[in-house]
Design a protein around this motif. Structure first.
Motif, mmCIF file in Angstrom:
data_model
loop_
_atom_site.group_PDB
_atom_site.id
_atom_site.type_symbol
_atom_site.label_atom_id
_atom_site.label_comp_id
_atom_site.label_asym_id
_atom_site.label_seq_id
_atom_site.Cartn_x
_atom_site.Cartn_y
_atom_site.Cartn_z
ATOM 1 N N GLY A 45 15.234 23.303 24.419
ATOM 2 C CA GLY A 45 15.038 22.153 23.563
ATOM 3 C C GLY A 45 13.600 22.101 23.093
ATOM 4 O O GLY A 45 12.685 22.573 23.779
ATOM 5 N N LEU A 46 13.367 21.538 21.936
ATOM 6 C CA LEU A 46 12.013 21.515 21.388
ATOM 7 C C LEU A 46 11.078 20.652 22.221
ATOM 8 O O LEU A 46 9.861 20.821 22.168
ATOM 9 C CB LEU A 46 12.025 21.024 19.939
ATOM 10 N N GLY A 47 11.636 19.723 23.005
ATOM 11 C CA GLY A 47 10.799 18.859 23.837
ATOM 12 C C GLY A 47 10.170 19.551 25.017
ATOM 13 O O GLY A 47 9.276 18.989 25.660
ATOM 14 N N LEU A 48 10.604 20.751 25.341
ATOM 15 C CA LEU A 48 9.995 21.607 26.368
ATOM 16 C C LEU A 48 9.814 20.881 27.702
ATOM 17 O O LEU A 48 8.785 20.996 28.358
ATOM 18 C CB LEU A 48 8.652 22.152 25.875
ATOM 19 N N GLY A 49 10.804 20.115 28.103
ATOM 20 C CA GLY A 49 10.764 19.453 29.395
ATOM 21 C C GLY A 49 9.907 18.210 29.440
ATOM 22 O O GLY A 49 9.779 17.589 30.502
ATOM 23 N N ARG A 50 9.325 17.807 28.317
ATOM 24 C CA ARG A 50 8.459 16.616 28.281
ATOM 25 C C ARG A 50 9.151 15.415 27.661
ATOM 26 O O ARG A 50 8.538 14.360 27.490
ATOM 27 C CB ARG A 50 7.189 16.898 27.498
ATOM 28 N N VAL A 51 10.430 15.551 27.329
ATOM 29 C CA VAL A 51 11.162 14.506 26.625
ATOM 30 C C VAL A 51 12.492 14.284 27.337
ATOM 31 O O VAL A 51 13.119 15.234 27.797
ATOM 32 C CB VAL A 51 11.410 14.898 25.150
ATOM 33 N N ARG A 52 12.930 13.028 27.451
ATOM 34 C CA ARG A 52 14.247 12.713 27.998
ATOM 35 C C ARG A 52 15.144 12.206 26.881
ATOM 36 O O ARG A 52 14.674 11.648 25.884
ATOM 37 C CB ARG A 52 14.133 11.638 29.086
ATOM 38 N N VAL A 53 16.441 12.382 27.078
ATOM 39 C CA VAL A 53 17.434 11.938 26.097
ATOM 40 C C VAL A 53 18.231 10.773 26.656
ATOM 41 O O VAL A 53 18.700 10.814 27.800
ATOM 42 C CB VAL A 53 18.385 13.089 25.714
ATOM 43 N N LEU A 54 18.356 9.721 25.855
ATOM 44 C CA LEU A 54 19.269 8.630 26.133
ATOM 45 C C LEU A 54 20.513 8.860 25.278
ATOM 46 O O LEU A 54 20.489 8.651 24.069
ATOM 47 C CB LEU A 54 18.642 7.279 25.793
ATOM 48 N N PRO A 55 21.605 9.346 25.879
ATOM 49 C CA PRO A 55 22.820 9.595 25.082
ATOM 50 C C PRO A 55 23.585 8.298 24.844
ATOM 51 O O PRO A 55 23.888 7.553 25.784
ATOM 52 C CB PRO A 55 23.617 10.562 25.956
ATOM 53 N N VAL A 56 23.887 8.018 23.580
ATOM 54 C CA VAL A 56 24.605 6.797 23.213
ATOM 55 C C VAL A 56 25.821 7.203 22.384
ATOM 56 O O VAL A 56 25.685 7.754 21.291
ATOM 57 C CB VAL A 56 23.708 5.836 22.407
ATOM 58 N N LYS A 57 26.993 6.930 22.916
ATOM 59 C CA LYS A 57 28.225 7.293 22.205
ATOM 60 C C LYS A 57 28.575 6.200 21.202
ATOM 61 O O LYS A 57 28.757 5.038 21.561
ATOM 62 C CB LYS A 57 29.368 7.492 23.197
#
Length: 471
Positions: free
Chosen positions: A248-260
């Motif tokens: 991922g482009l965030g390279l481990g420095r970014v988290r994802v909040l998945p919203v369906k």
């Protein structure tokens, strides 16, 4: 109701690279996340052009049969129902709107009657669809160098940006909310990356269930639609240096909040105005610094969604939205709304992709890699990698192209900028600062071009520029 469309194209078959209604919002963000900076400027960027709507919405756009969204103008729900026969209050929405039921096929007539009865504004409950165009199944994409991610990321100088990321210690972890189809938190390339997700739909699977929504009897999924969200989220934050899949482009420095936000609305797999608005507010309340919207609708006047975007901007969340895959002049919505950073697609030579929408009217528009239709260009993205009783997605990776997959690249770089800015200044930038940095450092040097907007994203400049990004 408006239908939202996916902004991505899944091309060819998937490739294997390795052997009850929801009422409660999700929990607050973790303490390690970057808290967005609320700013009046971010509200004004949308609110200055969004007067309180009056009159009727666009009933030619796709919408939910038998539903209206009403700005009552001082009338109570009971008062509306009493004044117009056949109107049933269903629910109250944030921002002062009411969701009401009306006889199917009479949506416009009842809307006009509600206006005569004293309502201020009445719109359909629009449907939003994934901006999705499938490839011809007789021309499947085969494993080849052209599908690998590196040549695409070279367009935005991502490796140079990663060097700057590796050289810095980040004390906060920005959250990117991905509002999309379905997600698998146990996928081999995202374990530990996703926060507890939120199901904003009415599919009755539960408030944190991220599985694809079950189709109604007689219907089934086509064209890998449910995999769309996992592919988008993976481009933001898939694990790097783990020997699997793609980074991922965030390279481990970014988290994802998945919203369906996608579910079956009658015979359509789509999202709706009310669901999308609820999701936008919930994601902003969770502390997301970026809201990725790889979806769209042609309907320009959606007061419910605009109000939710305005709320998100006021909380310091930047909406990043796909421009659309029609290859025509004019962005899809919400990408075209003021305050939103729109993302078009670029092919491998850096020119605008043949399917990517553009805008002869100046918009906050940048390009990021997204492949091409003719000649065909696509790259690897994550799939759900899990089978369900009503949908098979056992393969963990597939290939895709489209503005859907350009948008998360911009979202990830925007989040890295927030983390980098916080490391330098000890605070997070405002929405206006984030947009200015990404737009002014793009390849067109701050000038607007109708075909390419402000040009290709330049990740290396975003993390190093001392004029617009780190003055």
């Amino acid at each position: 109701m408006k239908r939202l469309a996916f902004a991505g194209l899944f091309l060819g078959t998937a490739l294997l690279l390795t052997a009850c209604p929801n009422e409660s919002p999700p929990p607050p963000p973790p303490s390690t996340s970057c808290t967005p900076t609320p700013t009046e400027l971010s509200v004004q960027s949308l609110g200055s052009q969004q007067q309180t709507p009056q009159g009727l919405g666009d009933f030619s756009a796709p919408h939910v049969p038998g539903e209206l969204l009403v700005l009552p103008g001082g009338l109570t729900p009971q008062g509306l129902a009493a004044r117009v026969e056949g109107v049933r209050p269903l629910s109250a929405l944030e921002g002062g709107f009411l969701r009401v039921g009306v006889p199917k096929g009479q949506e416009r007539a009842k809307a006009e009657a509600l206006l005569r009865a004293g309502a201020r504004f009445v719109q359909p409950n629009y449907l939003y669809f994934p901006l999705y165009v499938p490839n011809d199944p007789l021309y499947p994409v085969h494993f080849a160098d052209s599908a690998r991610l590196e040549p695409y990321l070279d367009l935005i100088r991502m490796e140079a940006a990663w060097e700057l990321v590796r050289a810095e210690t980040y004390e906060c972890t920005p959250i990117v909310a991905v509002l999309d189809t379905a997600f698998n938190p146990l996928h081999e390339d995202v374990r530990g990356v996703f926060l507890t997700g939120y199901n904003a739909t009415d599919d009755r699977l539960g408030p944190t269930n991220l599985d694809p929504s079950p189709p109604p009897p007689g219907f089934s999924y086509l064209n890998n639609d449910p995999d769309h969200g996992q592919g988008v989220a993976g481009l933001v934050a898939a694990l790097a240096d783990n020997g699997k899949g793609v980074p991922g482009l965030g390279l481990g420095r970014v988290r994802v909040l998945p919203v369906k936000v996608f579910y079956w609305v009658g015979d359509s797999y789509a999202s709706t105005s009310d669901v999308l608005a609820k999701a936008l507010r919930a994601a902003a309340d969770r502390g997301a610094v970026v809201l990725n919207l790889s979806l769209g609708s042609p309907a320009p006047l959606d007061g419910v969604v605009q109000d939710a975007l305005n709320y998100a901007l006021s909380k310091g969340s930047l909406p990043v939205a796909a421009a659309g895959n029609n290859g025509t002049d004019g962005l899809m919505y919400p990408a075209a709304y003021p305050g939103v950073l729109a993302v078009g697609s670029a092919r491998l030579d850096g020119a605008r992709s043949d399917f990517s929408n553009y805008s002869s009217t100046s918009k906050d528009l940048v390009l990021a890699p997204g492949g091409n239709r003719t000649p065909a260009q696509a790259f690897y993205v994550l799939a759900l990698g899990q089978d369900y009783s009503y949908y098979e997605s056992s393969r963990p990776y597939t290939t895709g192209a489209g503005t859907s997959f350009a948008a998360p690249m911009v979202s990830a770089v925007a989040a890295l900028y927030v983390a980098h800015y916080h490391a330098v200044y000890g605070r997070t930038p405002t929405v206006g600062q984030v947009k200015q940095c990404l737009i002014q450092t793009a390849s067109n040097g701050g000038s607007y071009n109708p075909q390419t907007g402000y040009g290709l994203l330049r990740a290396d400049r975003v993390l190093s520029d001392t004029t617009y990004c780190f003055p």
